[in-house]
Design a protein around this motif. Structure first.
Motif, short mmCIF file in Angstrom:
data_model
loop_
_atom_site.label_atom_id
_atom_site.label_comp_id
_atom_site.label_asym_id
_atom_site.label_seq_id
_atom_site.Cartn_x
_atom_site.Cartn_y
_atom_site.Cartn_z
N PRO A 24 22.60 -21.54 13.64
CA PRO A 24 23.30 -20.48 12.94
C PRO A 24 22.66 -19.14 13.23
CG PRO A 24 21.98 -21.80 11.40
CD PRO A 24 21.94 -22.49 12.73
N GLN A 25 23.46 -18.10 13.30
CA GLN A 25 22.94 -16.78 13.64
C GLN A 25 22.32 -16.12 12.42
OE1 GLN A 25 22.83 -15.31 16.80
NE2 GLN A 25 23.25 -17.46 17.24
N SER A 26 21.14 -15.61 12.56
CA SER A 26 20.51 -14.82 11.51
C SER A 26 19.96 -13.56 12.16
CB SER A 26 19.37 -15.60 10.84
OG SER A 26 18.26 -15.69 11.68
N SER A 27 19.56 -12.63 11.32
CA SER A 27 19.12 -11.33 11.84
C SER A 27 17.86 -11.44 12.66
CB SER A 27 18.87 -10.39 10.66
OG SER A 27 17.82 -10.87 9.86
N SER A 28 17.12 -12.55 12.54
CA SER A 28 15.83 -12.67 13.23
C SER A 28 15.79 -13.83 14.19
CB SER A 28 14.72 -12.80 12.18
OG SER A 28 14.98 -13.88 11.33
N TYR A 300 17.92 -13.61 -4.58
CA TYR A 300 18.38 -14.45 -3.47
C TYR A 300 19.19 -13.62 -2.48
CZ TYR A 300 17.26 -18.11 -6.91
OH TYR A 300 16.64 -18.89 -7.84
N ALA A 301 20.00 -12.70 -3.01
CA ALA A 301 20.76 -11.81 -2.13
C ALA A 301 19.82 -10.94 -1.30
CB ALA A 301 21.71 -10.94 -2.95
N PHE A 309 22.15 -12.45 7.27
CA PHE A 309 23.42 -11.97 7.82
C PHE A 309 23.45 -10.47 8.12
CE2 PHE A 309 24.69 -15.75 5.27
CZ PHE A 309 25.26 -16.51 6.29
N ASN A 310 22.44 -9.74 7.65
CA ASN A 310 22.43 -8.28 7.74
C ASN A 310 23.54 -7.64 6.91
OD1 ASN A 310 20.16 -7.74 9.37
ND2 ASN A 310 21.31 -8.35 11.18
N GLU A 311 24.11 -8.42 6.01
CA GLU A 311 25.14 -7.89 5.11
C GLU A 311 25.36 -8.89 3.99
OE1 GLU A 311 28.52 -7.42 7.66
OE2 GLU A 311 29.07 -9.55 7.57
N PHE A 312 25.99 -8.42 2.92
CA PHE A 312 26.34 -9.27 1.79
C PHE A 312 27.79 -8.97 1.44
CE2 PHE A 312 26.41 -10.22 -2.86
CZ PHE A 312 26.04 -11.55 -2.80
N ILE A 313 28.65 -9.94 1.65
CA ILE A 313 30.09 -9.73 1.51
C ILE A 313 30.58 -10.25 0.16
CG2 ILE A 313 32.37 -10.26 2.46
CD1 ILE A 313 30.99 -10.66 5.19
N VAL A 314 31.21 -9.37 -0.60
CA VAL A 314 31.81 -9.73 -1.88
C VAL A 314 33.32 -9.70 -1.72
CG1 VAL A 314 32.12 -9.07 -4.29
CG2 VAL A 314 29.87 -8.84 -3.22
N GLU A 315 33.96 -10.82 -2.00
CA GLU A 315 35.43 -10.91 -1.94
C GLU A 315 35.97 -11.00 -3.35
OE1 GLU A 315 36.07 -14.34 0.49
OE2 GLU A 315 35.77 -13.24 2.37
N ARG A 316 36.87 -10.10 -3.68
CA ARG A 316 37.45 -10.08 -5.02
C ARG A 316 38.84 -9.45 -4.97
NH1 ARG A 316 33.01 -5.54 -7.13
NH2 ARG A 316 33.54 -4.04 -5.50
N SER A 317 39.59 -9.60 -6.02
CA SER A 317 40.95 -9.06 -6.05
C SER A 317 40.92 -7.53 -6.11
CB SER A 317 41.69 -9.60 -7.27
OG SER A 317 41.10 -9.09 -8.47
N GLU A 318 42.02 -6.93 -5.72
CA GLU A 318 42.12 -5.46 -5.80
C GLU A 318 41.94 -5.00 -7.24
OE1 GLU A 318 42.26 -3.21 -3.44
OE2 GLU A 318 42.15 -4.79 -1.92
N LYS A 319 42.43 -5.78 -8.17
CA LYS A 319 42.31 -5.45 -9.60
C LYS A 319 40.85 -5.32 -10.01
CE LYS A 319 43.33 -7.41 -14.15
NZ LYS A 319 43.92 -8.59 -14.87
N ASN A 320 39.98 -6.13 -9.39
CA ASN A 320 38.55 -6.12 -9.73
C ASN A 320 37.71 -5.28 -8.77
OD1 ASN A 320 38.81 -7.78 -12.01
ND2 ASN A 320 38.78 -9.63 -10.75
N GLY A 321 38.37 -4.45 -7.97
CA GLY A 321 37.64 -3.54 -7.10
C GLY A 321 37.81 -3.80 -5.62
N GLY A 322 38.42 -4.93 -5.27
CA GLY A 322 38.65 -5.23 -3.86
C GLY A 322 37.39 -5.71 -3.15
N SER A 328 22.89 -2.93 2.55
CA SER A 328 21.51 -2.78 2.10
C SER A 328 21.39 -3.25 0.66
CB SER A 328 21.05 -1.32 2.19
OG SER A 328 21.69 -0.53 1.19
N PHE A 329 20.18 -3.65 0.29
CA PHE A 329 19.97 -4.08 -1.09
C PHE A 329 20.08 -2.91 -2.05
CE2 PHE A 329 17.28 -5.06 -4.79
CZ PHE A 329 17.96 -6.19 -5.24
N GLU A 330 19.68 -1.73 -1.62
CA GLU A 330 19.77 -0.56 -2.49
C GLU A 330 21.21 -0.31 -2.91
OE1 GLU A 330 16.04 -0.76 -0.57
OE2 GLU A 330 18.04 -0.70 0.37
N GLU A 331 22.12 -0.44 -1.95
CA GLU A 331 23.55 -0.25 -2.23
C GLU A 331 24.05 -1.34 -3.20
OE1 GLU A 331 27.71 0.01 0.37
OE2 GLU A 331 25.87 -0.75 1.30
N LEU A 332 23.64 -2.57 -2.95
CA LEU A 332 24.04 -3.68 -3.82
C LEU A 332 23.50 -3.49 -5.23
CD1 LEU A 332 25.24 -6.57 -4.14
CD2 LEU A 332 23.01 -7.45 -3.38
N ALA A 333 22.21 -3.13 -5.34
CA ALA A 333 21.58 -2.94 -6.65
C ALA A 333 22.25 -1.82 -7.43
CB ALA A 333 20.09 -2.65 -6.47
#
Length: 387
Positions: A24-28, A300-301, A309-322, A328-333
């Protein structure tokens, strides 16, 4: 840094040259990229919560093209993601930065520490199972830069060198100083320790010199014995000390669990857990809204998913923000603290990412007969306390 020419260690039952098909591909995971000195330094520094000392690490990389990095583990039960995924990430980073990695399978140490009831045959089975985990998870083992070395076989091959070092360390330090290293065994200083558990830190300190390690890359729980090795260098007037890169210790799934434990299944996601098990465990995990500090799902994220993965993907409905992809972790936090990211959406994304990492491992243990039998054996063993 140690500049001696390392001795050739004997092969260990065919486990030194393991290959992986379609990792599996990882950043390292790409060891072929040519890095500058600064890029190598930043790569190695990124895997550690603490580095002792940074200037020594820079000097080592400037003067030794292939530093020897050492990590070790007690074979002591099923492997959780803190050990499986994080070690894969860290080893791939080290080999990408030019290191040769010696992974010390501490079978005698597990026996001394009463893991698997001190049964060496069971300990060996668990060690072989763990190698299969890393083989399947994407640890880069096909470039010849990673060695798995069984402590019992290596020590028996060069006993005089090893035991003279252990005795010298034991002579130079008091029992009180040695017992301060007990956290390395998962033990408390206050415990009624056996004589074997007093011997253990002297041996672990000796390992570093026996393996001619330039870098000790272990968890923060191993910090004290690694510092002892640096102190010992002062005692023997050795100029080049082992550099300590101590990685973060991932917490357990539930509130107040400082780390994942093999003996407490409520605290851990295991590397061969089925998809539904992972989903259920993450669903039940402690994850207070708007709180980043002490939140295992956020950790864990940060330490597993983003480095992989060099990214963290959140999938949600448009109603909940899309849908949203965090780079980056700073953006996620920031989104989580503000309430823009709901705990349920965080958990769903975390489960999906973890399952993507673990799927090749699950497949390996279903399709490879040797791996399947090893897992069946390990699942039958009783895991002793602090495993």
């Amino acid at each position: 840094m140690a500049t001696e020419t390392p001795e050739q260690a004997p092969a260990v039952d065919g486990v030194l040259s393991l290959s992986i098909s379609e990792p599996p591909q990882s950043s390292s995971s790409n060891p072929t990229i040519q890095m500058s000195l600064e890029e190598k330094y930043q790569m190695l520094r990124s895997l550690a919560e603490e580095c002792i000392q940074e200037d020594e690490l820079r000097n080592l990389l400037a003067h030794k093209p292939e530093p020897i990095a050492y990590d070790g583990f007690e074979p002591s039960g099923r492997m959780h993601i803190a050990q499986g995924v994080m070690k894969t990430i860290n080893v791939n980073k080290m080999t990408s930065a030019g290191c040769r990695v010696k992974i010390w399978i501490a079978d005698w140490f597990a026996m001394l520490n009463n893991k698997m009831g001190g049964d060496l045959k069971k300990i060996e089975t668990v060690g072989r199972y763990m190698i299969e985990i890393w083989r399947a998870s994407g640890m880069n083992l096909d470039n010849g830069k990673v060695e798995f070395l069984w402590s019992s076989k290596e020590i028996n091959a060069r006993p005089e060198e090893y035991w003279l070092r252990v005795m010298d360390i034991a002579q130079k330090y008091t029992v009180q100083r040695i017992t301060r290293c007990c956290p390395a065994m998962g033990r408390n200083v206050e415990e009624d320790l056996t004589a074997a558990q007093i011997l253990y830190p002297c041996m672990q300190c000796a390992d570093i010199f026996f393996l001619q390690a330039d870098i000790c890359q272990m968890g923060m729980d191993q910090r004290k014995v690694n510092v002892l090795a640096r102190e010992y260098c002062d005692e023997i007037k050795k100029k080049d000390k082992p550099i300590i890169l101590s990685h973060h210790m991932l917490p357990g799934l539930q509130q107040g669990q400082e780390k994942m434990s093999k003996s407490d299944v409520s605290s851990s996601v295991f590397m061969e857990d089925e998809e539904a098990e992972v989903n259920l465990k993450i669903k039940k995990a402690y994850c207070p809204p708007n709180v980043v500090e002490g939140n295992p799902c956020m950790e864990y994220a940060k330490y597993l998913i983003l480095p992989w993965f060099n990214e963290f993907i959140v999938e949600r409905s448009e109603k909940n923000g899309g849908n949203k992809t965090f780079k980056s972790f700073e953006e996620l936090a920031a989104d989580y603290e503000s309430g823009e990211l709901h705990p349920a959406d965080l958990k769903s994304a975390l489960s999906k990412a973890l399952n993507k990492i673990l799927e090749p491992v699950r497949a390996h243990f279903k399709n490879d007969e040797t791996a399947k039998q090893l897992l069946q054996s390990v699942k039958k063993y009783r895991v002793t306390r602090n495993s």
